[in-house]
Structures are given as C-alpha cells and as structure tokens.
Design a protein around this motif. Structure first.
Motif, PDB file in Angstrom:
ATOM      1  N   ASP A 684      12.184  35.799  61.347  1.00 46.40           N
ATOM      2  CA  ASP A 684      12.400  37.101  61.959  1.00 46.40           C
ATOM      3  C   ASP A 684      13.741  37.626  61.452  1.00 46.40           C
ATOM      4  OD1 ASP A 684      14.404  35.700  63.360  1.00 46.40           O
ATOM      5  OD2 ASP A 684      13.251  35.571  65.179  1.00 46.40           O
ATOM      6  N   PRO A 685      14.132  38.835  61.717  1.00 49.31           N
ATOM      7  CA  PRO A 685      13.461  39.837  62.551  1.00 49.31           C
ATOM      8  C   PRO A 685      12.484  40.677  61.731  1.00 49.31           C
ATOM      9  CG  PRO A 685      15.602  40.641  61.915  1.00 49.31           C
ATOM     10  CD  PRO A 685      15.471  39.261  61.307  1.00 49.31           C
ATOM     11  N   ALA A 686      12.084  41.808  62.306  1.00 43.38           N
ATOM     12  CA  ALA A 686      11.198  42.713  61.580  1.00 43.38           C
ATOM     13  C   ALA A 686      11.898  43.159  60.290  1.00 43.38           C
ATOM     14  CB  ALA A 686      10.837  43.915  62.447  1.00 43.38           C
ATOM     15  N   PHE A 687      11.182  43.078  59.193  1.00 45.79           N
ATOM     16  CA  PHE A 687      11.783  43.373  57.894  1.00 45.79           C
ATOM     17  C   PHE A 687      12.315  44.800  57.839  1.00 45.79           C
ATOM     18  CE2 PHE A 687      11.556  44.491  53.356  1.00 45.79           C
ATOM     19  CZ  PHE A 687      12.342  43.473  52.828  1.00 45.79           C
ATOM     20  N   THR A 689      13.766  46.487  60.019  1.00 49.01           N
ATOM     21  CA  THR A 689      15.006  46.727  60.769  1.00 49.01           C
ATOM     22  C   THR A 689      16.258  46.250  60.038  1.00 49.01           C
ATOM     23  OG1 THR A 689      14.902  44.585  61.915  1.00 49.01           O
ATOM     24  CG2 THR A 689      13.702  46.436  62.907  1.00 49.01           C
ATOM     25  N   LEU A 690      16.102  45.544  58.917  1.00 50.97           N
ATOM     26  CA  LEU A 690      17.245  44.958  58.228  1.00 50.97           C
ATOM     27  C   LEU A 690      17.961  46.000  57.375  1.00 50.97           C
ATOM     28  CD1 LEU A 690      15.482  41.663  57.151  1.00 50.97           C
ATOM     29  CD2 LEU A 690      17.177  41.909  58.961  1.00 50.97           C
ATOM     30  N   SER A 691      19.291  45.926  57.382  1.00 51.94           N
ATOM     31  CA  SER A 691      20.078  46.867  56.570  1.00 51.94           C
ATOM     32  C   SER A 691      20.132  46.385  55.132  1.00 51.94           C
ATOM     33  CB  SER A 691      21.494  46.987  57.136  1.00 51.94           C
ATOM     34  OG  SER A 691      22.151  45.738  57.106  1.00 51.94           O
ATOM     35  N   ARG A 692      19.959  47.320  54.173  1.00 54.14           N
ATOM     36  CA  ARG A 692      19.954  46.989  52.745  1.00 54.14           C
ATOM     37  C   ARG A 692      20.484  48.191  51.962  1.00 54.14           C
ATOM     38  NH1 ARG A 692      14.641  47.507  54.593  1.00 54.14           N
ATOM     39  NH2 ARG A 692      14.444  45.274  54.897  1.00 54.14           N
ATOM     40  N   ASN A 693      21.719  48.550  52.257  1.00 55.54           N
ATOM     41  CA  ASN A 693      22.307  49.760  51.679  1.00 55.54           C
ATOM     42  C   ASN A 693      23.131  49.499  50.427  1.00 55.54           C
ATOM     43  OD1 ASN A 693      21.320  51.337  53.911  1.00 55.54           O
ATOM     44  ND2 ASN A 693      22.987  50.462  55.149  1.00 55.54           N
ATOM     45  N   ARG A 694      23.595  48.289  50.213  1.00 50.27           N
ATOM     46  CA  ARG A 694      24.506  48.000  49.104  1.00 50.27           C
ATOM     47  C   ARG A 694      23.729  47.740  47.817  1.00 50.27           C
ATOM     48  NH1 ARG A 694      29.312  49.902  50.932  1.00 50.27           N
ATOM     49  NH2 ARG A 694      29.315  49.586  53.187  1.00 50.27           N
ATOM     50  N   ARG A 695      24.424  47.973  46.697  1.00 53.25           N
ATOM     51  CA  ARG A 695      23.826  47.784  45.390  1.00 53.25           C
ATOM     52  C   ARG A 695      24.536  46.660  44.646  1.00 53.25           C
ATOM     53  NH1 ARG A 695      20.383  49.447  47.662  1.00 53.25           N
ATOM     54  NH2 ARG A 695      19.329  51.475  47.517  1.00 53.25           N
ATOM     55  N   HIS A 696      23.965  46.250  43.506  1.00 56.25           N
ATOM     56  CA  HIS A 696      24.516  45.145  42.722  1.00 56.25           C
ATOM     57  C   HIS A 696      26.028  45.254  42.581  1.00 56.25           C
ATOM     58  CE1 HIS A 696      20.887  43.092  41.612  1.00 56.25           C
ATOM     59  NE2 HIS A 696      20.347  44.166  41.048  1.00 56.25           N
ATOM     60  N   ASP A 697      26.709  44.117  42.732  1.00 55.96           N
ATOM     61  CA  ASP A 697      28.143  43.960  42.487  1.00 55.96           C
ATOM     62  C   ASP A 697      29.014  44.722  43.483  1.00 55.96           C
ATOM     63  OD1 ASP A 697      27.419  42.448  40.255  1.00 55.96           O
ATOM     64  OD2 ASP A 697      27.390  44.217  38.959  1.00 55.96           O
ATOM     65  N   ASP A 753       3.275  39.345  55.906  1.00 57.77           N
ATOM     66  CA  ASP A 753       2.178  40.295  56.060  1.00 57.77           C
ATOM     67  C   ASP A 753       2.263  41.081  57.358  1.00 57.77           C
ATOM     68  OD1 ASP A 753       1.196  39.479  53.624  1.00 57.77           O
ATOM     69  OD2 ASP A 753      -0.244  38.042  54.488  1.00 57.77           O
ATOM     70  N   ASP A 754       2.751  40.434  58.432  1.00 56.69           N
ATOM     71  CA  ASP A 754       2.819  41.139  59.711  1.00 56.69           C
ATOM     72  C   ASP A 754       4.101  41.935  59.888  1.00 56.69           C
ATOM     73  OD1 ASP A 754       4.628  39.108  59.994  1.00 56.69           O
ATOM     74  OD2 ASP A 754       3.707  38.212  61.771  1.00 56.69           O
ATOM     75  N   GLY A 755       4.936  41.926  58.846  1.00 55.83           N
ATOM     76  CA  GLY A 755       6.181  42.684  58.910  1.00 55.83           C
ATOM     77  C   GLY A 755       7.306  41.995  59.628  1.00 55.83           C
ATOM     78  N   ILE A 756       7.053  40.804  60.188  1.00 55.95           N
ATOM     79  CA  ILE A 756       8.080  40.040  60.903  1.00 55.95           C
ATOM     80  C   ILE A 756       8.527  38.898  59.996  1.00 55.95           C
ATOM     81  CG2 ILE A 756       8.679  38.763  62.967  1.00 55.95           C
ATOM     82  CD1 ILE A 756       7.976  41.701  63.435  1.00 55.95           C
ATOM     83  N   GLY A 757       9.770  38.905  59.592  1.00 56.39           N
ATOM     84  CA  GLY A 757      10.275  37.877  58.702  1.00 56.39           C
ATOM     85  C   GLY A 757       9.970  38.190  57.247  1.00 56.39           C
ATOM     86  N   TYR A 758      10.496  37.360  56.367  1.00 64.65           N
ATOM     87  CA  TYR A 758      10.362  37.614  54.934  1.00 64.65           C
ATOM     88  C   TYR A 758      10.744  36.363  54.171  1.00 64.65           C
ATOM     89  CZ  TYR A 758      15.410  38.173  55.421  1.00 64.65           C
ATOM     90  OH  TYR A 758      16.733  37.969  55.717  1.00 64.65           O
ATOM     91  N   ARG A 759      10.463  36.385  52.846  1.00 62.79           N
ATOM     92  CA  ARG A 759      10.793  35.283  51.959  1.00 62.79           C
ATOM     93  C   ARG A 759      11.560  35.822  50.768  1.00 62.79           C
ATOM     94  NH1 ARG A 759       4.697  34.008  51.404  1.00 62.79           N
ATOM     95  NH2 ARG A 759       4.685  36.113  52.257  1.00 62.79           N
ATOM     96  N   GLN A 760      12.536  35.049  50.291  1.00 61.09           N
ATOM     97  CA  GLN A 760      13.300  35.420  49.107  1.00 61.09           C
ATOM     98  C   GLN A 760      13.506  34.198  48.225  1.00 61.09           C
ATOM     99  OE1 GLN A 760      16.686  37.624  51.188  1.00 61.09           O
ATOM    100  NE2 GLN A 760      16.245  39.014  49.483  1.00 61.09           N
ATOM    101  N   GLU A 761      13.399  34.412  46.933  1.00 59.31           N
ATOM    102  CA  GLU A 761      13.640  33.360  45.954  1.00 59.31           C
ATOM    103  C   GLU A 761      14.729  33.849  45.007  1.00 59.31           C
ATOM    104  OE1 GLU A 761      11.075  30.206  43.218  1.00 59.31           O
ATOM    105  OE2 GLU A 761      10.208  32.154  43.781  1.00 59.31           O
TER     106      GLU A 761
END
Length: 1004
Positions: A684-687, A689-697, A753-761
């Motif tokens: 969690d949480p819901a994907f 709702t997460l902040s993702r405003n910054r860019r590379h570097d 798939d349900d929008g709750i949580g996520y995976r990153q590699e």
C-alpha cells in the motif's frame, strides 16, 4: 556518628530501608559479555573477585570487567559534610555464604580519625519484569549490605558511601574495605580519602522526578492507576524526606485525578488528594520554589463535558442541575475524533481559575502547569498544546506555565515552542546551542528532563546548558507490561529503599554545586570551566548519547572535579595544600592493555545475499529465481529509533503499538555481469495517492514518496545513495551529498491491478558506482534500504537508524551460485592479515590458495562445513592468486582467479584522556592494523611533555589487532600537559595524539 562528640547517624543513612518484599526477585538467565579478564590465583582461592566499577556503568548480574586488571583501590575527594560514593563489583566464582563488605576507620598522618560508622554499604536487589517485548532485568534498587549468600557465576553490585562529618581535620586519610565469606575467603582493598577544608552546600534549583499525581487506587476509565501499592498518603512525606537527603527539591506530578463536576453551571472539584500531594514536599522540608503538574484531566474532562453539552443541551452550558460527566469519563480529541472548540475553552478556563483560587486559599506553593509533554510525539499532542496553552496562560498567568517538549535536538521538524510562545519556563530533553541562547536572551528558565539518572547528566550537563531545573522520568510509576519505573520505595516505618539511579544523580548534583561556584567567578575562569565541561556533547542523539555518557569513566569525572577544586583554590575559595612531591618518574612508565577490543562500532545489523543471475530483464515483475531465494529477501523494516520511541511512548500496550506499524513492503536483490538489481514490492498505499513530482537528478527527490538504497563497497569510494520515486525518476548521491548526474540507473514501475500498492525494479550499473565490474564472490558491502512516505510521516529502514537515513549496519554479500558453496567471505581484514572464510555443504572439503610465487595455503572445512584460512601477503605476492574449492571426493566445485592485496600495517590514535589526576591512569583508544605480522606483536609508546621531554612507556604485547584501549599509569609524572605517541615495533608507522592530556597535581 562516633567521630566527634554529639554526632549522630545522619538522616542520609537513617532514612534508608534495609530491604522490602517485592515480587519477581531474582536473576534472569544470561551470559556475560565476552572478556579476557581472568581471576588471579588469590581470587580463585577466595571464590570471588572484587574490583571497582565505574559509576556510569549499568549494573547487571552478568557484567564482567573489560579490563584485564581492574581498579582495586578506592580514591575519594571530599568536602566537609559531604557524601562520596563508589560502586564495587564482586564476581562470584562459586556459591558464596555470608559475604560481607565492610569499611574500616580512616586515619590521617596526625592520627585524626573518621570512624567506620561513616560508611554505608548497599547491595543491588535484582528484580525482573515481564514486559510486552519480553522479560527485563532490573538491577537498580539498593538494600542494606550485611551478610548475604550469592550463587555462582553472577556479579554482585555494591554501592559504598563515605561521609565526612563537620569538623573533620583536612588531610589525606587511609583505610581499607574488606570482603569476607563464611568459608574464610578474604580480600582487602585500600582506601584513600582526601578531606578539604570547605563545607558542602547543595545547589539551589528545582530538582526532582516525575511521579504519580494520584495515590494507589483501582483503575477506572481515564483515571488509570499508575501508582504502586506503597504510594499512599501515610508514606508520601517520608518519601520526600528521602528526597531532601539526596538534594532533590520539587516534584513533577503526572496524572492528577480529582473528581470534577458541573453543578448549576458552576465547576466543583474535590481537591483533597491534590492538597495532600502538593503539601507533602514542604512538610518534608524540601527547598524547591515550585510544584509542577499536568492539566490533562482538566482538558479532557472539558472536552467530554463539551460533547455532552452539545448532544444533550443544544450547546448551552446548563445552569441548573448536574452534568453527568465524571473524571473517569474524560477523553482527548484522539479518542473522540472531534476537535476542541469554544465550549472546551470556557470550561477549561473556569476549571483553572477554580484551581488557582483554591491554591491561594490552601496555601499551595507556586504551581507550574503543563498542558502537554513531548508535544511533537503525535498530532493530538500538538492539537492539545496549541489549543490549551494560550487558555492556560490567560487563566493562571504566564509565570505558572511551562513548555515541556522534545522538538529541540531530536525531531526532524525542529521547532522551539518555548521561543515561539515566549514561555518563561522551558524544559527540553535535548537542548541545542541556539535554543540555549534564545532562552537566555529572553531570561527564560532553562530546565531539562529525561537525560537519565547518570552522574554526568545531573552535574556537567546541567551546568553546560545553564539549567535551574531538572525532572527525570520517572519514579514509583507502574506502567504495567509497557514499563515499570521503581527507583525508590517508601517501605513504611519512615524508611525508603534507595537505588543506584538516585545515588548517581545525587553525586551529579554535588558536582553541579562546585561547577556553579566556579561559573560564578566570572570571565577569568570561563575558559577553564569550558574545558572542564567539554565532557558534555550537546549534539549526541538518543542511543549515541546514552552510549557516550555510560562510557564515561570515574577517573575522568573525578579529574574534572579535582580540576574544579584547584581552580576554586586559586580563586581563594578554599585552601588545598599540595602533597609532597612524588617520586621521580620511572625509567619506564607502566602500561597495560585492555585486551578485549573496545566496542566502538555499532552492533552488526541484518544481512542479505546476492546470487548471480543470467538473462536479467528489467520489467518490475521479479520472475527471476534469484529474487525468490530467502537469503536475498528483506521483509522486516523499522521505524527510525526516534519514531519508534515516539510511538511506544504513546501506546499503552504492544497491541496498541502495533497500530503504528509502517506500511509493509519487501525487497529482493540479485546481480549479473552488468550491475545490481533490487526489486521492491509495496502492499500500500493507493498508487494514485503517491507524490511523484521530481525529475531525474533533482536534489529534492526525497520530497516525493520514494525508496532509498544505500551502498558502500569496500573500495573507499564512500557511501552511494540511490533515491527513486514512483515515476521512475532517479537521484544518485556520492557520500550521501554529492549529486552524480547521468548515472544510467534504470527503474521499472508496475502498479498493482487493484491500484493498491505497486512494484519497482531498479538496475544500478557497476559503472555508476565507479566499479570496473562484478564483485568477486564473497565480497561484502554495507547496505541499507529505506522508504519515505511524506504525507503519512513514515520513514522506515531495513537496518534501523536513529534519525536521519544512512548506511546503518546492514550487509550485502555476493555469493556463489554453486549449490555446494553456501557462503564465502574474504578481505585483507580491516585490522590484520588476509582472510578467507566461508561455509560449504560438507566437511573435509579442501580450500587451496596459490600465490603468484607458487606459495600454497590450504585448509579443510570442519564438521559443519565452515572454514577459515589466514595467510600473509608480501608486496611481491600482490596480484592474482588462484582459488580452488573441492569436495572430499576431489570434485572441483570452484576454481577462479582472486585479486589479493598486501594488508596495511599502521596505528592510529583515536582518543586520550583529556585530564587525569597524577597517580591515576590515563587511557588511550587506538586502532592497530598488523599487516602480515604474527600474533603477539609489540607496540611501543612514549609520553611527551610540553618541553619535549620523553617518558618511555613499557612495551605492550598486542595479542590481536583491532581497536584497543591502553591504560597508562601517571605515577611520578610531573603535572602538566602531555601528548602520547604510539608506534609499531617492526615499521616506521607511528601516530601522535592530536589532543593533549593534562595531568593534575596528585590528590592522594
């Protein structure tokens, strides 16, 4: 007291109880810390060993001296009418019957005598408590010494106190402390007491503990009982009489529970219990000017009453009849889910005016109130403080309010609420210099709390920050399975059981009295006072501070006390005749080695293993088998220690603490020939709702919701920090501060798939970390993993850190994919020779190393498959070696080249005693790397005085490398400043201490 006509046993001793019956008395199973200390033959014959232990050391039945030759002579410096104390440890080598510890008369050269009646001998009472996080040993309360039986293989902790009566002739007194058993074992320890012609006077101020604001009672609703069964009106005055003897002056009460009612629109309060508690300190003769107490019940009752008025009386305070809200029905905004409002303000103001009016009529002392404590711990505390503190100031006056907080020196969001609110009293548990300066500029009282019960916390720390008040959490507080704080017990018959904590704090207040007197002399002594107080470090946080102050040695604290007295003597405040000149310095200054390595570094943290993979595909799906190896997966993550302490302080039980658990996630690791891969899986949480405003570097990447990876290869390139948000944007920092643009790090993100949580590699190329290629099997890196969720304030790491994210104590090892080889670790050893170790699947496997010159080093695995191979490497043999690991049947499991470098031979001085009394010993902490030298390596040293004169030190045989502590005697050395030089026997490597050690004139 037999030393002078008319003297009687002082109240200091008379007030003490011999013992009292308590449940859970005994010693929990445990093992002593590793040590190379061994009893000498005489001690083995006696069945016990006795030697001094430093005052700041935490008593434990499983503690053993770390020195090979611990101190066995008592040294005291005493003013008239002063109590000095020293702990003594006794290690029981076999069961002991009727062990006694007794002090003798002390006599000076003129025949003047301090009678043995001036000694008091106490011994620790071992208790244990069953807490929610497991059983806890509590070795703190002190009972009378006497003849007692003890089992084998424990350490018994004694506390010895010596009193110097008024009228005692100044001079140097000598005597003994004798230990005897029924079986005839005997050990005699010398005692030296220096008496100075100056009367001790305690320091003025508000000194005390946090204690229950209610007597023992059944719990009911909000009015939870925290008082132990002996916390009764009949014993409370005796309790404060005990406080007076130890120099404590005023209490902080928590949990006042008077019955409150609203009758015909008027507030009614039953003050009977509060009257008793508030009057008791003055009845016992305490000299404090204030009694401190909380207003939580008044706040929470006002809130409960306001909710009742809103629901049953249309929001209007009823002017007839009784509102049916009792004190035990009080509740906070956290419990109700409703904010505070105008009704609460009106009711609370009326309550506090009623309290103040009654206080004036009843003759209460000055009352100081706090609406919340440790305010930054949780939002509901902030809400309570911000709402009720302005009301409190208006109702009772600013001179009756105090801000008790921990947002200075601890929290990420540093906020000086005392400065913001212009509080006249400010109590912080970790003052920093800006907060001190601001308080002084506004003439606000500097108080502190929760610095611990150590001597240094009640002496040097209080003087360093300029404190006029200190109240420590807590005493006589029964928090049940969450925590129990019993530092004294009112045992009845006018007696009180004391504790190590109280006695240490009392010693600290005696230090404070002298430090204050030196400070009062003004600018001419400011520099020396600052040097004396350099023992205090304001920038230490929580666990580092605890470790630092617990590690302080009596020799250091006593030297600083002696330095203070010498300065007061120069100022004419007392006369200190110098002792006859010591014998000439010996040809070789004696020294000894603390052969058990000093624990300077953090305890080893968690570990992961990365197994080499092939055919890696960065897709965020973790289909590779290497990710599923249990050794490659991290699934347990921790709050920072600050956050954990905050949440535990708010929770009444482990179940309640579990509500604060962080958002769960897991991380797995693998690598290939190109780089390292990490797979993150968040539940969690819901994907969205997460902040993702910054860019590379972007150097402010941490302001997004993100994951962190900390890596430290053993190549000296420093610590690398990788921060990436849920948009796959990446920031790479070198040494956690220098941005590295264009790193080539890639991130694949897959929402669930349900929008709750996520995976990153995440893929981190070796080149991004300035590495030429894949690490060799067995290579170990430091590693930490973390997650930042800013909106919910979650900061969690795999290897727990104190406050700021960092490398921690976690490890990542690159392992062999061969199923026969379970673990392989190599290195040129931080302190010594090259070392290859590991574990294979069977015994008798052959491990063979061949050097470029043809030298062969071989070992075989043991019964469990473990092996270790230590081998020297000359400069000529540096380069590519060949490693072969074979099974017992000759099958070759691995054959590979291995790059081997010569280990370094060096020595580094880390610290020396800043000040010491001539005749005492100074310490030197040093780091040794022995290179290819064999064991029993000789280390040489010398002391250099200010004129360049050399004093050679006895050569020391170093049986093992690593960080070590050396003890060096100062007997015969003239007073002055010295530097210490260490050098290795077979090389030109040497090191000189950067700081000098000041040796003071002899006190004994």
């Amino acid at each position: 007291m037999a030393v002078a006509a008319g003297e009687t046993v002082p109240e200091y001793y008379r007030i003490l109880a011999d013992d009292c019956e308590l449940a859970n008395t005994g010693v929990l199973p445990g093992r002593p810390e590793p040590t190379l200390w061994q009893p000498v033959p005489e001690e083995s014959a006696n069945g016990f060993a006795a030697a001094l232990v430093d005052t700041e050391e935490t008593p434990s039945p499983h503690w053993i001296w770390r020195e090979t030759n611990p101190r066995r002579e008592f040294h005291f410096i005493s003013l008239l009418e002063e109590y000095r104390a020293q702990p003594l440890a006794v290690r029981c080598l076999r069961p002991l019957e009727a062990l006694t510890v007794e002090g003798s008369d002390l006599v000076n050269a003129a025949g003047d005598r301090i009678g043995r009646e001036n000694w008091d001998v106490r011994v620790v009472k071992n208790l244990y408590f069953q807490l929610e996080n497991g059983p806890r040993q509590d070795s703190n309360l002190l009972m009378k010494g006497g003849a007692r039986d003890w089992p084998a293989d424990i350490t018994v902790y004694y506390w010895l106190t010596i009193y110097t009566p008024a009228g005692t002739a100044p001079g140097l007194y000598s005597g003994t402390v004798t230990l005897r058993t029924a079986a005839g074992g005997e050990q005699i320890l010398p005692v030296k007491l220096r008496v100075l012609e100056k009367n001790y006077r305690p320091p003025a101020g508000e000194w005390g503990m946090w204690i229950p604001g209610h007597f023992y009672r059944p719990s009911k609703g909000y009015c939870r009982n925290y008082a132990p069964e002996w916390w009764t009106p009949e014993r409370i005055v005796d309790y404060f009489r005990f406080w007076k003897t130890r120099g404590f002056t005023s209490p902080t009460y928590s949990g006042w529970y008077p019955q409150i009612a609203l009758v015909d629109g008027e507030i009614q309060i039953d003050f009977a219990e509060m009257d008793q508690l508030i009057a008791a300190p003055a009845q016992a003769g305490l000299t404090g000017q204030a009694v401190i107490g909380d207003t939580l019940l008044f706040e929470y009752w006002a809130h409960a009453a306001a909710l009742q008025i809103q629901s049953s009386h249309q929001g209007e305070i009823p002017r007839r009849g009784t509102l049916g809200i009792r004190s035990d029905e009080a509740l906070s905004c956290l419990s109700s889910g409703q904010p505070y409002g105008p009704l609460e303000a009106e009711l609370f103001t009326a309550i506090m005016k009623k309290v103040m009016a009654h206080g004036r009529e009843a003759g209460w002392p000055r009352m100081i109130f706090y609406p919340e404590e440790e305010i930054g711990n949780q939002p509901f505390k902030v809400a309570g403080y911000d709402f009720f503190m302005p009301l409190l100031r208006n109702a009772v006056g600013p001179e009756h309010c105090i801000t008790i907080d921990n947002n200075i020196g601890h929290m990420n969001d540093r906020l000086d609420r005392g400065k913001r609110d212009h509080s006249r009293y400010r109590a912080y548990n970790a003052w920093d210099q800006p907060a001190i300066d601001d308080a002084k500029q506004e003439s606000a009282a500097i108080w502190t709390f929760n610095r611990g019960f150590l001597r240094s916390a009640w002496g040097h720390y209080l003087q360093r920050i300029g404190a006029t008040g200190c109240h420590q959490w807590a005493d006589n507080w029964d928090g049940g399975s969450y925590g129990v704080w019993f530092n004294s017990i009112a045992a009845g018959d006018g007696k009180v059981l004391t504790s190590v904590n109280y006695e240490r704090a009392a010693l600290g207040l005696r230090d404070l009295a002298l430090l204050r007197e030196l400070a009062d002399l003004g600018g001419g002594y400011a520099a020396e006072l600052a040097q004396i107080n350099a023992v205090v470090q304001l920038d230490l946080l929580q666990d580092r501070a605890q470790k630092y102050y617990h590690d302080l040695k009596d020799s250091d604290l006593e030297a600083r006390r002696w330095q203070t007295l010498l300065a007061l003597s120069r100022a004419g405040r007392l006369k200190i005749p110098l002792l006859p000149a010591a014998a000439p310095a010996p040809a070789l200054v004696s020294a000894e080695l603390l052969t058990n390595p000093v624990k300077f570094d953090a305890v080893e943290g968690p570990w992961l293993e990365s197994c080499e993979s092939t055919g890696m595909r960065l897709d965020g799906l973790a289909t590779e088998a290497a990710y599923r190896k249990p050794e490659a997966v991290a699934a347990v993550f921790h709050w920072t220690k600050e956050q954990e302490a905050r949440y535990r302080s708010q929770a009444a039980s482990e179940e309640e603490y579990a509500r604060y658990r962080p958002s769960p996630y897991r991380v797995a690791v693998t690598h290939d020939c190109r780089g390292i891969y990490f797979y993150f899986e968040a539940e969690d949480p819901a994907f969205s709702t997460l902040s993702r405003n910054r860019r590379h570097d972007d150097v402010a990447m941490w302001e997004d919701d993100c994951f962190d990876i900390f890596l430290q290869p053993p190549d000296g390139s420093g610590v690398w920090q990788v921060i990436f948000n849920t948009a796959g944007q990446v920031l790479l920092l070198q040494d956690e501060s220098q941005p590295v643009p264009g790193s080539g790090i890639e991130v694949a993100t897959v929402p669930n798939d349900d929008g709750i949580g996520y995976r990153q590699e995440v893929f981190i190329p070796y080149a991004a970390l300035q590495l030429d290629g894949m690490p060799a099997v067995g290579t170990g890196w430091k590693l930490n993993l973390g997650r930042e969720l800013h909106r919910s304030g979650q900061y969690t790491t795999w290897s727990q850190v104190v406050r700021n994210f960092g490398i921690g104590g976690g490890r990542l090892t690159f392992v062999d994919p061969s199923p026969e080889i379970k673990r392989l670790s190599w290195g040129n050893g931080r302190y010594g020779r090259n070392r290859l170790s590991g574990e294979v699947k069977e015994a008798d496997a052959a491990v063979v190393l061949r050097s470029p010159s043809g030298a062969i080093y071989r070992t075989e695995s043991g019964a469990g498959g473990e092996f270790e191979l230590i081998f020297p490497v000359s400069a000529a043999d540096a380069g590519t070696w060949q490693l072969t690991i074979s099974g017992a049947d000759g099958t070759v499991w691995r054959q590979q080249p291995w790059e081997v470098t010569p280990p370094e031979a060096r020595v580094k001085v880390l610290a020396v005693s800043p000040v010491a009394i001539s005749g005492d010993r100074i310490y030197c902490d040093a780091e040794f790397a022995l290179g290819n030298a064999e064991e029993n390596f000789v280390v040489r040293a010398r002391l250099l005085d200010g004129n360049g004169r050399e004093f050679p030190v006895t050569p020391l045989r170093l049986t093992r490398p690593e960080k070590q502590r050396l003890y060096i005697a100062t007997t015969g050395l003239p007073a002055g400043k010295y530097q210490l030089e260490l050098f290795l026997d077979d090389s030109s490597s040497s090191a000189v201490s950067e700081e000098s050690c000041r040796i003071l004139p002899a006190a004994w």
